[in-house]
Design a protein around this motif. Structure first.
Motif, short mmCIF file in Angstrom:
data_model
loop_
_atom_site.label_atom_id
_atom_site.label_comp_id
_atom_site.label_asym_id
_atom_site.label_seq_id
_atom_site.Cartn_x
_atom_site.Cartn_y
_atom_site.Cartn_z
N ALA A 113 -29.46 2.29 2.06
CA ALA A 113 -28.52 2.21 3.62
C ALA A 113 -28.50 3.60 3.99
N PHE A 114 -29.17 4.99 3.79
CA PHE A 114 -28.52 5.96 4.15
C PHE A 114 -28.31 5.93 5.23
N HIS A 115 -27.00 6.78 5.63
CA HIS A 115 -26.61 7.11 6.90
C HIS A 115 -25.58 5.91 7.33
N THR A 116 -25.08 4.84 6.65
CA THR A 116 -24.54 4.50 7.48
C THR A 116 -22.65 3.68 6.73
N ARG A 117 -22.19 3.20 6.67
CA ARG A 117 -20.99 2.93 5.90
C ARG A 117 -20.94 2.40 4.73
N THR A 165 -20.74 17.11 4.39
CA THR A 165 -22.19 17.02 3.83
C THR A 165 -21.81 15.72 3.33
N LEU A 166 -20.38 15.82 2.50
CA LEU A 166 -20.83 14.46 1.23
C LEU A 166 -19.50 13.51 1.72
N GLY A 167 -19.41 14.06 3.33
CA GLY A 167 -18.64 12.64 3.77
C GLY A 167 -19.03 12.07 5.58
N THR A 168 -19.35 12.29 5.77
CA THR A 168 -20.01 11.76 7.98
C THR A 168 -21.36 11.94 8.03
N GLN A 169 -21.88 12.94 7.13
CA GLN A 169 -23.63 13.28 7.35
C GLN A 169 -24.16 11.46 5.98
N VAL A 170 -23.19 11.00 5.25
CA VAL A 170 -23.39 9.76 4.42
C VAL A 170 -23.63 8.98 4.97
N GLU A 195 -23.01 8.11 8.59
CA GLU A 195 -22.66 7.60 9.66
C GLU A 195 -24.29 8.38 10.15
N THR A 196 -24.56 7.61 11.38
CA THR A 196 -25.90 8.12 11.70
C THR A 196 -25.73 9.43 11.87
N TYR A 197 -27.42 10.00 11.19
CA TYR A 197 -27.60 11.28 11.53
C TYR A 197 -29.14 11.12 12.60
#
Length: 346
Positions: free
Chosen positions: A209-213, A260-265, A267-269
């Motif tokens: 479930a990439f780019h989600t909380r 890179t190691l927070g928001t990007q992982v 939240e929606t890309y």
């Protein structure tokens, strides 16, 4: 000729890409150093994977192997671009391609970029939280349908509100939505989504479930494993998954690390936004998609159509421009790689 370089993400090293590094990677010494990094981590080397006798879905598409192969193929293609003929004005990427973009733009060294991509791919594989599927909101003519997109977003929000259901927009991918969530959420969407174009909704194998909380634990593990000291100022402008630009000489290292190691992982890309900003802010003559694979071209073209770039409103409009003066080149297509001025074969 001014160009924006676009780095692909997961799902792009497949059966037809087997041997890609052997065919195209331009620096044997660098590839050997990347192999050493894998060997030290007790992982199969890039050379072993790339030169395998046959492609294995179970082996080659695992996150820990796929991320390494894709990063290396992308980096090798970037290094093969003849900079005397091509003026690279910005770099961006889709999803995992952000790690590749960081290295191509110089914010990470090739070795450290590989470390980041390999570490995150390995952590994702170990956790394998949730999954992803893809579904289009444009027809096969690629004509924008904002009302269709809004209806899909409403369906996602409705499903996400149900007890035990997790569902999010993972990637805005041109005329498609990549959705991610838990099994309950994904199955509920599949139950209400009308089958279209003979293959959608399409589950993406070996994807989390990439780019989600849901990825928050993986992001935390990544920060524990990777220090901020790996990061630096890019030498080329970088466009991230929000459409924000990281400029040479004006990038805060800690902020880039945190993204890179927070928001990007978690939240929606928004790849569509990244391409829109690339077109509007840098006005390139050409968009170059590095390998591996050939699947990202449609999403780039759809993103340009959705942004109204050069007054394009459909697939026919894009084809008309592409035929007369190519706007998009994919290094994963042998004919385009071989015939495109400015590309050197390894």
């Amino acid at each position: 000729m001014k160009a924006v370089v676009i780095c692909p993400g997961r799902g792009t090293y497949n059966k037809t890409e087997l041997g890609y590094l052997q065919r195209y990677f331009p620096d044997a010494a660098l590839l050997s150093r990347l192999d050493d990094q894998r060997r030290c981590a007790a992982q199969p080397t890039l050379t072993e994977l790339d030169q395998a006798a046959r492609f294995s879905i179970a082996r080659h598409t695992r996150g820990d192997n796929a991320s390494a192969l894709i990063f290396a193929a992308t980096l090798g293609d970037f290094l093969s671009i003849d900079r005397s003929a091509i003026d690279i004005v910005a770099v961006t990427g889709n999803s995992m391609g952000w790690y590749s973009a960081l290295a191509c733009a110089g914010a990470l060294s090739p070795h450290d970029g590989f470390r980041v991509a390999n570490t995150m791919g390995t952590l994702m594989q170990r956790s394998l939280i949730g999954g992803q599927l893809i579904y289009p909101f444009v027809g096969e003519d690629w004509h924008p349908q904002p009302e269709r997109r809004e209806a899909l977003i409403d369906a996602v929000e409705d499903i996400a509100s149900r007890p035990g259901h997790a569902l999010f927009v993972s990637i805005e991918l041109g005329g498609m939505l990549v959705l991610a969530g838990n099994e309950a959420g994904l199955s509920a969407f599949e139950a209400v989504a009308e089958p279209t174009q003979q293959r959608f909704p399409l589950r993406l194998g070996n994807h989390a479930a990439f780019h989600t909380r849901l990825m928050a634990p993986v992001a935390e593990q990544g920060r524990d494993a990777l220090p901020a000291s790996l990061f630096g100022n890019p030498v080329l402008p970088l466009i991230d998954g929000r459409g924000a630009i990281w400029w040479p000489g004006a990038t805060d290292r800690d902020a880039l690390y945190a993204y890179t190691l927070g928001t990007q992982v978690t939240e929606t890309y928004d790849f569509t936004r990244a391409i829109t900003i690339a077109a509007r802010e840098f006005a390139p003559d050409l968009f170059i998609i590095t390998g591996p694979g050939t699947t990202l071209g449609g999403a780039v073209a759809q993103s340009l159509i959705l942004s109204g770039w050069r007054n394009m409103a459909s697939k026919d409009d894009f084809r008309a421009i592409q035929t007369t003066q190519p706007l998009l080149m994919s290094m994963g297509i042998p004919e385009q790689r071989a015939s495109s001025t400015g590309f050197r074969e390894a």
